[in-house]
Structure formats: C-alpha cells, structure tokens
Write an enzyme that holds these catalytic residues in place. Structure first.
Site, mmCIF file in Angstrom:
data_model
loop_
_atom_site.group_PDB
_atom_site.id
_atom_site.type_symbol
_atom_site.label_atom_id
_atom_site.label_comp_id
_atom_site.label_asym_id
_atom_site.label_seq_id
_atom_site.Cartn_x
_atom_site.Cartn_y
_atom_site.Cartn_z
ATOM 1 N N HIS A 57 0.860 -1.189 0.000
ATOM 2 C CA HIS A 57 0.000 0.000 0.000
ATOM 3 C C HIS A 57 0.893 1.234 0.000
ATOM 4 C CE1 HIS A 57 -3.826 -1.998 1.853
ATOM 5 N NE2 HIS A 57 -3.299 -2.728 0.879
ATOM 6 N N GLU A 59 0.992 3.835 1.890
ATOM 7 C CA GLU A 59 1.496 4.190 3.224
ATOM 8 C C GLU A 59 2.659 3.299 3.634
ATOM 9 O OE1 GLU A 59 -1.650 3.461 2.272
ATOM 10 O OE2 GLU A 59 -3.061 4.048 3.836
ATOM 11 N N CYS A 87 -6.094 1.795 6.054
ATOM 12 C CA CYS A 87 -6.746 0.555 6.454
ATOM 13 C C CYS A 87 -6.144 0.062 7.781
ATOM 14 C CB CYS A 87 -6.567 -0.507 5.368
ATOM 15 S SG CYS A 87 -4.858 -1.104 5.217
ATOM 16 N N CYS A 90 -2.297 -0.600 7.569
ATOM 17 C CA CYS A 90 -1.516 0.630 7.527
ATOM 18 C C CYS A 90 -1.569 1.376 8.858
ATOM 19 C CB CYS A 90 -1.981 1.496 6.366
ATOM 20 S SG CYS A 90 -1.601 0.732 4.760
#
Length: 155
Positions: A57, A59, A87, A90
């Site tokens: 992701h 992040e 999410c 993260c």
C-alpha cells in the site's frame, strides 16, 4: 483533529500526483508522502498488483522508505500524508512507526481504520496515539477513486 493548513493542502496535492502514478500503472490510485522538518523524505503509491505484494500500500511503501531515509524505525516527528484513510494494516504500521501526525484525504467508510469503519487512531490497546486530520482535499481524492472504479466496472 488539527486545523487544515496551506502546507497540508500542498503536501496532499503532492500525494494526489503520486496516486495518479498508481492509476497510470493500473493500481488503485492512492499516494502517500512522509514529511520531516518541512521536507519530503519518502513517498509511495499503491503497487500490490505490480509487486505481487498485498502489503504494498502507498502508506507502507512510504513508511519503509522513511525509516531508511532517517536510519530509524521510529518516525516520531514525521507527518504522513495519504490520499485515502488508512486501512487496519496501515494504521498498525503507522502506530508501530510512531508517526507523529497523519493527514488523509478521502474517508473510507468500508475499510477506513482512523475514524470510519474502525477508530484505531484512539484504540486503547495501541501504545501510540497518532494525531490526525482528515478530509484534506477530500473531494479530489475521492473523485480519483470513484472515477478509477467506475472505469473498471465499464470494462
């Protein structure tokens, strides 16, 4: 939540450009940038499909690069800007990294783990509470995602 500053908006525009890179590669358009002392020290955009990595992701990528840039796994004085509310995975990484401040664009009512589906930013079982600000240039961030998924459904 803090007040949205001009700097917040400028860094979010930077993250939006990174999200557009993800989209150009066929990835969900999410971008992230880590700022320390007013300077970008790391950036990332979604690459789970390209990298065959479910943890890739925006992040996570930005946090990994920031740790290397600072030669430290703690990012206490850093701000993470991301175009979509993080999410669960993260938010766990944000907490473990001790990110000082989180700023995000669009909320994610289905999977957002800051203030939407879950509220991990203030979870009592986490030993680090991250200061956060949401809804920064949220309409643009949300439109990027809506347009991406609308185009996917048309195919």
């Amino acid at each position: 939540m803090d007040k949205i500053t001009e700097q917040d908006q400028a860094w979010m525009r930077y993250a939006i450009r990174l999200a557009q890179r993800a989209e150009a590669q066929g990835e969900v358009p999410v971008g992230a940038v880590v700022v320390s002392n007013g300077k970008c020290i790391a950036e990332g955009w979604n690459t789970p499909i390209i990298d065959h990595d479910p943890t890739a992701h925006a992040e996570m990528t930005a946090i990994r690069h920031a740790g290397k840039a600072l030669n430290n796994y703690r990012l206490n004085d850093c701000t993470l800007y991301v175009t979509l509310e993080p999410c669960v995975m993260c938010m766990g990484a944000i907490s473990h990294a001790r990110i000082g401040r989180l700023v995000f664009g669009a909320q994610d009512p289905k999977r957002g783990a800051v203030c939407s589906a879950l509220e991990l930013s203030d979870a009592p079982f986490l030993n680090h509470k991250v200061a956060w600000q949401g809804d920064v240039i949220s309409e643009t961030c949300g439109d990027l995602l809506r347009d991406f998924f609308k185009a996917k459904r048309r195919k």
